[in-house]
Design a protein around this motif. Structure first.
Motif, PDB file in Angstrom:
ATOM      1  N   VAL A 148      22.571  87.669  32.681  1.00  0.00           N
ATOM      2  CA  VAL A 148      23.216  88.567  31.718  1.00  0.00           C
ATOM      3  C   VAL A 148      24.665  88.803  32.117  1.00  0.00           C
ATOM      4  O   VAL A 148      24.956  89.131  33.269  1.00  0.00           O
ATOM      5  CB  VAL A 148      22.477  89.921  31.646  1.00  0.00           C
ATOM      6  N   SER A 149      25.570  88.642  31.155  1.00  0.00           N
ATOM      7  CA  SER A 149      26.978  88.904  31.430  1.00  0.00           C
ATOM      8  C   SER A 149      27.678  89.450  30.194  1.00  0.00           C
ATOM      9  O   SER A 149      27.287  89.166  29.061  1.00  0.00           O
ATOM     10  CB  SER A 149      27.679  87.617  31.874  1.00  0.00           C
ATOM     11  N   LEU A 150      28.706  90.252  30.438  1.00  0.00           N
ATOM     12  CA  LEU A 150      29.610  90.752  29.407  1.00  0.00           C
ATOM     13  C   LEU A 150      31.026  90.734  29.966  1.00  0.00           C
ATOM     14  O   LEU A 150      31.213  90.669  31.176  1.00  0.00           O
ATOM     15  CB  LEU A 150      29.239  92.184  28.992  1.00  0.00           C
TER      16      LEU A 150
ATOM     17  N   MET B 215      28.270  98.933  32.180  1.00  0.00           N
ATOM     18  CA  MET B 215      27.486  97.689  32.188  1.00  0.00           C
ATOM     19  C   MET B 215      27.021  97.266  33.574  1.00  0.00           C
ATOM     20  O   MET B 215      26.221  96.338  33.710  1.00  0.00           O
ATOM     21  CB  MET B 215      28.287  96.559  31.546  1.00  0.00           C
TER      22      MET B 215
ATOM     23  N   GLN C 240      23.311  96.631  34.341  1.00  0.00           N
ATOM     24  CA  GLN C 240      22.602  95.701  33.469  1.00  0.00           C
ATOM     25  C   GLN C 240      23.035  94.256  33.620  1.00  0.00           C
ATOM     26  O   GLN C 240      22.276  93.336  33.285  1.00  0.00           O
ATOM     27  CB  GLN C 240      22.794  96.124  31.997  1.00  0.00           C
ATOM     28  N   CYS C 241      24.247  94.018  34.109  1.00  0.00           N
ATOM     29  CA  CYS C 241      24.807  92.664  34.155  1.00  0.00           C
ATOM     30  C   CYS C 241      24.672  92.042  35.543  1.00  0.00           C
ATOM     31  O   CYS C 241      24.802  92.725  36.552  1.00  0.00           O
ATOM     32  CB  CYS C 241      26.282  92.686  33.754  1.00  0.00           C
TER      33      CYS C 241
ATOM     34  N   VAL D 290      30.090  90.279  35.701  1.00  0.00           N
ATOM     35  CA  VAL D 290      30.996  90.811  34.685  1.00  0.00           C
ATOM     36  C   VAL D 290      32.252  89.952  34.710  1.00  0.00           C
ATOM     37  O   VAL D 290      32.800  89.679  35.778  1.00  0.00           O
ATOM     38  CB  VAL D 290      31.334  92.287  34.977  1.00  0.00           C
TER      39      VAL D 290
ATOM     40  N   ALA E 247      27.123  94.428  40.007  1.00  0.00           N
ATOM     41  CA  ALA E 247      27.403  93.143  39.368  1.00  0.00           C
ATOM     42  C   ALA E 247      28.538  92.419  40.077  1.00  0.00           C
ATOM     43  O   ALA E 247      29.467  93.044  40.579  1.00  0.00           O
ATOM     44  CB  ALA E 247      27.763  93.354  37.895  1.00  0.00           C
TER      45      ALA E 247
ATOM     46  N   ILE F 164      26.764  85.359  27.511  1.00  0.00           N
ATOM     47  CA  ILE F 164      27.897  86.273  27.661  1.00  0.00           C
ATOM     48  C   ILE F 164      28.458  86.577  26.278  1.00  0.00           C
ATOM     49  O   ILE F 164      28.426  85.713  25.389  1.00  0.00           O
ATOM     50  CB  ILE F 164      28.996  85.681  28.584  1.00  0.00           C
TER      51      ILE F 164
END
Length: 277
Positions: A25-27, A38, A41-42, A45, A83, A217
Protein backbone atom coordinates in the motif's frame (compact mmCIF):
# COMPACT_ATOMS: atom_id res chain seq x y z
CA UNK A 1 10.94 -7.30 23.49
CA UNK A 2 8.77 -4.61 24.99
CA UNK A 3 5.14 -4.69 23.87
CA UNK A 4 5.43 -0.94 23.36
CA UNK A 5 8.46 -1.08 21.09
CA UNK A 6 7.94 1.12 18.05
CA UNK A 7 7.69 -0.62 14.71
CA UNK A 8 10.53 0.43 12.44
CA UNK A 9 9.90 1.52 8.88
CA UNK A 10 10.45 -1.06 6.13
CA UNK A 11 13.69 -1.00 4.21
CA UNK A 12 13.87 -1.37 0.42
CA UNK A 13 14.76 -5.05 0.83
CA UNK A 14 11.59 -5.50 2.92
CA UNK A 15 9.52 -4.05 0.09
CA UNK A 16 11.33 -6.26 -2.42
CA UNK A 17 10.52 -9.30 -0.26
CA UNK A 18 6.81 -8.53 -0.55
CA UNK A 19 6.80 -9.77 -4.15
CA UNK A 20 3.75 -11.99 -4.65
CA UNK A 21 2.52 -11.47 -1.09
CA UNK A 22 -0.03 -9.21 0.55
CA UNK A 23 -0.37 -6.18 -1.75
CA UNK A 24 1.85 -3.20 -0.92
CA UNK A 25 0.00 0.00 0.00
CA UNK A 26 1.32 3.43 -0.94
CA UNK A 27 0.13 7.02 -1.33
CA UNK A 28 1.82 10.31 -2.11
CA UNK A 29 2.37 12.92 0.59
CA UNK A 30 3.82 16.42 0.52
CA UNK A 31 3.19 17.73 4.06
CA UNK A 32 3.64 16.62 7.66
CA UNK A 33 -0.09 16.45 8.56
CA UNK A 34 -0.93 14.30 5.53
CA UNK A 35 2.02 12.00 6.24
CA UNK A 36 0.79 11.54 9.80
CA UNK A 37 -2.66 10.52 8.56
CA UNK A 38 -1.35 7.79 6.26
CA UNK A 39 1.65 6.59 8.27
CA UNK A 40 -0.09 3.65 9.96
CA UNK A 41 -1.72 2.40 6.76
CA UNK A 42 1.03 2.68 4.12
CA UNK A 43 4.06 0.47 3.58
CA UNK A 44 5.83 3.31 1.85
CA UNK A 45 4.96 6.95 1.22
CA UNK A 46 6.09 8.69 -1.95
CA UNK A 47 7.03 12.34 -1.96
CA UNK A 48 6.01 12.71 -5.58
CA UNK A 49 6.95 15.42 -8.03
CA UNK A 50 3.20 15.64 -8.59
CA UNK A 51 3.54 18.19 -5.77
CA UNK A 52 4.17 20.72 -8.53
CA UNK A 53 0.65 20.33 -9.89
CA UNK A 54 -1.17 19.50 -6.66
CA UNK A 55 0.26 22.13 -4.32
CA UNK A 56 2.11 24.64 -6.51
CA UNK A 57 -0.32 25.07 -9.39
CA UNK A 58 2.14 24.07 -12.11
CA UNK A 59 0.84 22.66 -15.40
CA UNK A 60 3.12 19.62 -15.23
CA UNK A 61 5.89 18.11 -13.13
CA UNK A 62 8.61 19.64 -15.30
CA UNK A 63 8.96 22.80 -13.22
CA UNK A 64 9.62 20.98 -9.96
CA UNK A 65 13.12 21.56 -8.56
CA UNK A 66 15.45 19.55 -6.38
CA UNK A 67 15.07 22.11 -3.60
CA UNK A 68 11.28 21.71 -3.73
CA UNK A 69 11.56 17.93 -3.41
CA UNK A 70 13.94 18.24 -0.47
CA UNK A 71 11.70 20.78 1.28
CA UNK A 72 8.64 18.54 0.97
CA UNK A 73 10.68 15.43 1.78
CA UNK A 74 11.75 16.93 5.09
CA UNK A 75 8.16 17.84 5.89
CA UNK A 76 6.86 14.35 5.11
CA UNK A 77 9.63 12.65 7.08
CA UNK A 78 8.53 14.53 10.22
CA UNK A 79 5.15 12.83 9.94
CA UNK A 80 6.35 9.25 9.50
CA UNK A 81 7.17 6.64 12.11
CA UNK A 82 6.09 3.42 10.42
CA UNK A 83 6.17 3.86 6.63
CA UNK A 84 9.27 4.06 4.46
CA UNK A 85 9.70 7.33 2.54
CA UNK A 86 10.65 7.40 -1.14
CA UNK A 87 11.42 10.74 -2.83
CA UNK A 88 11.06 11.46 -6.53
CA UNK A 89 14.08 12.76 -8.40
CA UNK A 90 12.77 15.75 -10.38
CA UNK A 91 13.19 16.39 -14.08
CA UNK A 92 16.73 17.41 -14.99
CA UNK A 93 18.32 16.11 -11.81
CA UNK A 94 19.52 12.70 -13.06
CA UNK A 95 19.32 12.39 -16.85
CA UNK A 96 22.61 14.09 -17.77
CA UNK A 97 24.99 11.51 -16.30
CA UNK A 98 25.39 8.85 -13.66
CA UNK A 99 27.55 11.24 -11.68
CA UNK A 100 24.90 13.97 -11.75
CA UNK A 101 22.30 11.44 -10.63
CA UNK A 102 24.48 10.29 -7.75
CA UNK A 103 25.21 13.81 -6.50
CA UNK A 104 21.53 14.74 -6.46
CA UNK A 105 20.28 11.42 -5.12
CA UNK A 106 22.87 11.55 -2.34
CA UNK A 107 21.70 15.04 -1.44
CA UNK A 108 18.07 13.88 -1.29
CA UNK A 109 18.97 10.92 0.93
CA UNK A 110 21.18 12.97 3.25
CA UNK A 111 18.89 15.99 3.60
CA UNK A 112 15.50 14.26 3.86
CA UNK A 113 16.16 10.91 5.52
CA UNK A 114 14.54 9.08 2.61
CA UNK A 115 14.82 5.33 2.39
CA UNK A 116 15.08 5.43 -1.40
CA UNK A 117 14.70 7.61 -4.47
CA UNK A 118 12.47 7.08 -7.50
CA UNK A 119 13.38 7.94 -11.07
CA UNK A 120 11.60 7.57 -14.39
CA UNK A 121 12.78 5.51 -17.35
CA UNK A 122 13.44 1.95 -18.44
CA UNK A 123 16.24 0.62 -20.64
CA UNK A 124 17.73 4.10 -21.02
CA UNK A 125 18.03 4.56 -17.26
CA UNK A 126 19.25 1.05 -16.38
CA UNK A 127 22.88 2.16 -16.26
CA UNK A 128 22.05 5.03 -13.94
CA UNK A 129 20.05 2.75 -11.65
CA UNK A 130 22.94 0.29 -11.45
CA UNK A 131 25.37 3.15 -10.74
CA UNK A 132 23.24 4.45 -7.87
CA UNK A 133 22.50 1.04 -6.36
CA UNK A 134 26.18 0.15 -6.53
CA UNK A 135 26.92 3.22 -4.43
CA UNK A 136 24.39 2.59 -1.71
CA UNK A 137 21.31 4.43 -3.00
CA UNK A 138 18.19 2.24 -3.29
CA UNK A 139 16.16 3.01 -6.41
CA UNK A 140 12.50 2.53 -7.24
CA UNK A 141 11.97 2.63 -10.99
CA UNK A 142 9.00 4.09 -12.90
CA UNK A 143 7.96 2.99 -16.40
CA UNK A 144 4.93 3.18 -18.64
CA UNK A 145 3.53 6.70 -18.57
CA UNK A 146 6.43 8.76 -17.28
CA UNK A 147 5.06 12.28 -16.62
CA UNK A 148 8.47 13.94 -16.97
CA UNK A 149 8.47 12.78 -20.62
CA UNK A 150 5.00 13.99 -21.64
CA UNK A 151 6.42 16.22 -24.35
CA UNK A 152 8.01 13.27 -26.12
CA UNK A 153 5.17 10.86 -25.31
CA UNK A 154 2.58 13.24 -26.75
CA UNK A 155 0.65 13.74 -23.53
CA UNK A 156 -0.78 11.55 -20.79
CA UNK A 157 -1.57 8.55 -22.99
CA UNK A 158 -1.82 4.87 -22.13
CA UNK A 159 1.53 3.21 -22.81
CA UNK A 160 2.36 -0.30 -24.01
CA UNK A 161 -0.65 -1.16 -26.10
CA UNK A 162 -0.23 -3.76 -28.83
CA UNK A 163 3.29 -4.30 -30.10
CA UNK A 164 4.60 -1.61 -27.74
CA UNK A 165 4.01 -4.03 -24.88
CA UNK A 166 7.20 -5.92 -25.67
CA UNK A 167 9.26 -2.75 -25.32
CA UNK A 168 7.68 -1.96 -21.97
CA UNK A 169 8.38 -5.50 -20.79
CA UNK A 170 11.98 -4.91 -21.86
CA UNK A 171 12.03 -1.75 -19.73
CA UNK A 172 10.76 -3.71 -16.73
CA UNK A 173 13.39 -6.39 -17.15
CA UNK A 174 16.13 -3.79 -17.57
CA UNK A 175 15.34 -1.90 -14.36
CA UNK A 176 14.96 -5.13 -12.40
CA UNK A 177 18.29 -6.44 -13.69
CA UNK A 178 19.91 -3.07 -12.87
CA UNK A 179 19.01 -3.47 -9.20
CA UNK A 180 15.80 -1.50 -8.68
CA UNK A 181 13.92 -2.91 -5.67
CA UNK A 182 10.47 -2.15 -7.14
CA UNK A 183 8.96 -0.55 -10.23
CA UNK A 184 5.93 1.69 -10.68
CA UNK A 185 3.76 0.81 -13.69
CA UNK A 186 1.72 3.84 -14.70
CA UNK A 187 -1.18 3.86 -17.14
CA UNK A 188 -0.55 0.59 -18.91
CA UNK A 189 -3.10 -2.03 -20.06
CA UNK A 190 -4.08 -4.45 -17.30
CA UNK A 191 -3.06 -7.54 -19.29
CA UNK A 192 0.42 -6.07 -19.83
CA UNK A 193 0.74 -5.10 -16.16
CA UNK A 194 -0.10 -8.70 -15.21
CA UNK A 195 2.44 -9.98 -17.71
CA UNK A 196 5.17 -7.74 -16.30
CA UNK A 197 4.27 -8.65 -12.72
CA UNK A 198 4.59 -12.35 -13.49
CA UNK A 199 7.81 -11.90 -15.47
CA UNK A 200 10.07 -9.87 -13.14
CA UNK A 201 11.36 -10.71 -9.68
CA UNK A 202 10.73 -7.29 -8.08
CA UNK A 203 7.37 -5.89 -6.96
CA UNK A 204 5.26 -3.91 -9.40
CA UNK A 205 3.38 -0.91 -8.00
CA UNK A 206 0.37 -0.06 -10.12
CA UNK A 207 -1.21 3.30 -10.84
CA UNK A 208 -3.70 2.86 -13.64
CA UNK A 209 -2.39 -0.67 -14.24
CA UNK A 210 -3.93 -3.83 -12.71
CA UNK A 211 -5.23 -5.20 -9.43
CA UNK A 212 -2.77 -8.03 -10.10
CA UNK A 213 0.21 -5.77 -9.42
CA UNK A 214 2.17 -6.39 -6.23
CA UNK A 215 0.98 -3.04 -4.84
CA UNK A 216 -0.89 0.15 -5.62
CA UNK A 217 -0.25 3.88 -5.34
CA UNK A 218 -2.44 6.95 -5.83
CA UNK A 219 -1.97 10.68 -5.41
CA UNK A 220 -3.62 11.24 -2.03
CA UNK A 221 -5.20 14.54 -3.03
CA UNK A 222 -6.88 12.73 -5.95
CA UNK A 223 -8.34 9.91 -3.87
CA UNK A 224 -9.53 12.29 -1.15
CA UNK A 225 -11.16 14.64 -3.64
CA UNK A 226 -8.94 17.56 -2.65
CA UNK A 227 -7.42 18.02 -6.10
CA UNK A 228 -10.28 18.45 -8.58
CA UNK A 229 -8.72 20.18 -11.60
CA UNK A 230 -9.07 16.84 -13.39
CA UNK A 231 -9.73 13.22 -12.47
CA UNK A 232 -7.82 10.42 -14.22
CA UNK A 233 -9.83 7.30 -15.05
CA UNK A 234 -7.70 5.21 -12.71
CA UNK A 235 -8.52 7.33 -9.64
CA UNK A 236 -11.20 6.21 -7.21
CA UNK A 237 -12.49 9.02 -5.01
CA UNK A 238 -12.74 7.66 -1.47
CA UNK A 239 -13.93 11.05 -0.16
CA UNK A 240 -14.97 14.48 -1.43
CA UNK A 241 -13.03 16.62 1.00
CA UNK A 242 -12.57 19.42 -1.49
CA UNK A 243 -16.32 19.96 -1.78
CA UNK A 244 -16.70 19.74 1.99
CA UNK A 245 -13.94 22.29 2.50
CA UNK A 246 -15.49 24.64 -0.04
CA UNK A 247 -18.83 24.42 1.78
CA UNK A 248 -17.16 25.02 5.14
CA UNK A 249 -15.32 28.09 3.83
CA UNK A 250 -18.58 29.46 2.40
CA UNK A 251 -20.30 28.96 5.77
CA UNK A 252 -17.47 30.76 7.55
CA UNK A 253 -17.62 33.68 5.12
CA UNK A 254 -21.39 33.95 5.57
CA UNK A 255 -21.12 33.99 9.38
CA UNK A 256 -18.34 36.61 9.34
CA UNK A 257 -20.39 38.91 7.09
CA UNK A 258 -23.43 38.43 9.32
CA UNK A 259 -21.31 39.04 12.48
CA UNK A 260 -22.39 35.60 13.71
CA UNK A 261 -18.73 34.60 14.11
CA UNK A 262 -16.98 34.94 16.45
CA UNK A 263 -19.71 34.02 18.94
CA UNK A 264 -19.45 34.60 22.71
CA UNK A 265 -17.78 31.20 23.22
CA UNK A 266 -14.96 32.19 20.87
CA UNK A 267 -13.94 35.49 22.52
CA UNK A 268 -12.29 36.48 25.80
CA UNK A 269 -13.68 38.48 28.74
CA UNK A 270 -11.84 41.34 30.47
CA UNK A 271 -11.52 39.38 33.71
CA UNK A 272 -10.55 35.80 34.32
CA UNK A 273 -13.30 33.64 35.88
CA UNK A 274 -12.81 33.20 39.64
CA UNK A 275 -12.61 29.42 39.36
CA UNK A 276 -9.54 29.72 37.11
CA UNK A 277 -7.60 32.17 39.32
Amino acid sequence: MSANARKTAPLPDDIRARKGGVPIVSLTAYTTPMAQLMDAQCDFVLVGDSVGMVLHGLESTLGVTLDMMILHGRAVKRGLNHAMMVVDMPFGSYEESCEQAFRNAARIMAETGAGAVKLEGGVGMAGTIAFLVGRGIPVMAHIGLTPQSINTLGGYKVQGRGAAGDALLGDARAVADAGAFAVVLEKVPAVLADRVTQDIAIPTIGIGASAGCDGQILVVDDMLGLFTAFKPKFVKRYATLGAQAEAAIAAYASEVRARAFPAPEHIFADTQPEALK
